[in-house]
Enzyme design. Structure first.
Site, PDB file in Angstrom:
ATOM      1  CE  LYS A  58     122.428 133.496  61.995  1.00  0.00           C
ATOM      2  NZ  LYS A  58     122.276 134.613  62.928  1.00  0.00           N
ATOM      3  NE  ARG A  77     120.108 139.572  72.941  1.00  0.00           N
ATOM      4  CZ  ARG A  77     119.715 138.843  71.923  1.00  0.00           C
ATOM      5  NH1 ARG A  77     118.569 139.109  71.340  1.00  0.00           N
ATOM      6  NH2 ARG A  77     120.436 137.838  71.480  1.00  0.00           N
ATOM      7  CG  HIS A  87     118.982 145.259  66.193  1.00  0.00           C
ATOM      8  ND1 HIS A  87     117.958 144.559  65.600  1.00  0.00           N
ATOM      9  CD2 HIS A  87     119.935 144.343  66.485  1.00  0.00           C
ATOM     10  CE1 HIS A  87     118.281 143.275  65.526  1.00  0.00           C
ATOM     11  NE2 HIS A  87     119.482 143.112  66.056  1.00  0.00           N
ATOM     12  CB  SER A 138     115.612 139.318  64.950  1.00  0.00           C
ATOM     13  OG  SER A 138     116.259 140.566  64.969  1.00  0.00           O
TER      14      SER A 138
HETATM   15  O1  PNS Z   1     123.005 139.234  63.968  1.00  0.00           O
HETATM   16  P1  PNS Z   1     123.935 138.060  63.955  1.00  0.00           P
HETATM   17  O2  PNS Z   1     123.382 136.967  63.060  1.00  0.00           O
HETATM   18  O3  PNS Z   1     124.273 137.561  65.332  1.00  0.00           O
HETATM   19  O4  PNS Z   1     125.308 138.575  63.287  1.00  0.00           O
HETATM   20  C1  PNS Z   1     126.399 137.698  63.072  1.00  0.00           C
HETATM   21  C2  PNS Z   1     127.465 138.382  62.181  1.00  0.00           C
HETATM   22  C3  PNS Z   1     126.867 138.825  60.881  1.00  0.00           C
HETATM   23  C4  PNS Z   1     128.024 139.576  62.899  1.00  0.00           C
HETATM   24  C5  PNS Z   1     128.611 137.334  61.936  1.00  0.00           C
HETATM   25  O5  PNS Z   1     128.066 136.172  61.417  1.00  0.00           O
HETATM   26  C6  PNS Z   1     129.691 137.878  60.999  1.00  0.00           C
HETATM   27  O6  PNS Z   1     130.492 138.692  61.376  1.00  0.00           O
HETATM   28  N1  PNS Z   1     129.677 137.411  59.734  1.00  0.00           N
HETATM   29  C7  PNS Z   1     130.611 137.827  58.723  1.00  0.00           C
HETATM   30  C8  PNS Z   1     131.599 136.717  58.384  1.00  0.00           C
HETATM   31  C9  PNS Z   1     132.765 136.700  59.351  1.00  0.00           C
HETATM   32  O7  PNS Z   1     133.521 137.635  59.476  1.00  0.00           O
HETATM   33  N2  PNS Z   1     132.883 135.568  60.067  1.00  0.00           N
HETATM   34  C10 PNS Z   1     133.921 135.369  61.058  1.00  0.00           C
HETATM   35  C11 PNS Z   1     133.476 135.906  62.419  1.00  0.00           C
HETATM   36  S1  PNS Z   1     134.498 135.268  63.667  1.00  0.00           S
END
Ligand code: PNS
Length: 159
Positions: free
Chosen positions: A41, A90, A17, A128
């Site tokens: 989650k 990645r 990150h 992670s």
């Molecule tokens: O580190 P991660 O878990 O891959 O991150 C995922 C994240 C937080 C970026 C994604 O779940 C997100 O954007 N959540 C916010 C809710 C949202 O906007 N959902 C629609 C996305 S298409």
């Protein structure tokens, strides 16, 4: 001012990150590292713990701000005046989910562009999830995460 949001779960933040944040800072004046409230989650670290670890690491870098957000990412981006969302890519295995999310976010808010940045090759296998597994099984994670995160992982697993 060009501003980007780097959203994620950051459970916990890794050197991968931090590598992505460094690359984003070459492209944007400032970067908001934003932890999503995600009830689906089951994180190892609470939201407050994740924010504290982010503040101790990413938050110390110039032009980086640590934040949290609830609801849609694109709404948060709009509220912060950010024109871009940064995501790390990645391997091909990341692609399908990232592609879906980027296009859905574009549908929701056409003015926000998703930018994918590739971390250095030595972090392509890093996540992670894997770091947590290694720490849980008693392995040494000090090469993969900042020192305060390694300490926090050891505390979680009573080491
Ligand atoms: O580190 P991660 O878990 O891959 O991150 C995922 C994240 C937080 C970026 C994604 O779940 C997100 O954007 N959540 C916010 C809710 C949202 O906007 N959902 C629609 C996305 S298409």
């Amino acid at each position: 001012m060009s501003r980007a949001i780097y959203p994620g779960s950051f459970d916990p933040i890794t050197n991968g990150h931090l590598d992505v944040i460094g690359r984003a800072l070459k492209l944007f004046d400032d970067v908001i590292v934003a932890v999503a409230h995600n009830d689906e989650k089951q994180p190892l670290f609470s939201l407050e713990e994740r924010l504290d670890l982010l503040r101790e690491t990413a938050g110390k870098i110039d032009n980086v701000r640590v934040a949290e957000f609830e609801g849609l990412l694109v709404e948060f981006a709009r509220a912060e005046g950010a024109g871009a969302v940064i995501r790390g890519l990645r391997a091909v295995s990341d692609f399908e989910f990232e592609f879906q999310m980027a296009l859905m976010n574009r549908k929701l808010e056409a003015s926000v562009e998703t930018i994918f940045l590739m971390p250095t090759e030595e972090y392509t296998y890093l996540s992670s999830r894997i770091v947590k597994e290694i720490a849980r099984l008693g392995g040494d994670v000090s090469a993969f995460v900042p020192a305060c995160v390694a300490k926090a992982l050891n505390r979680k697993f009573n080491r």
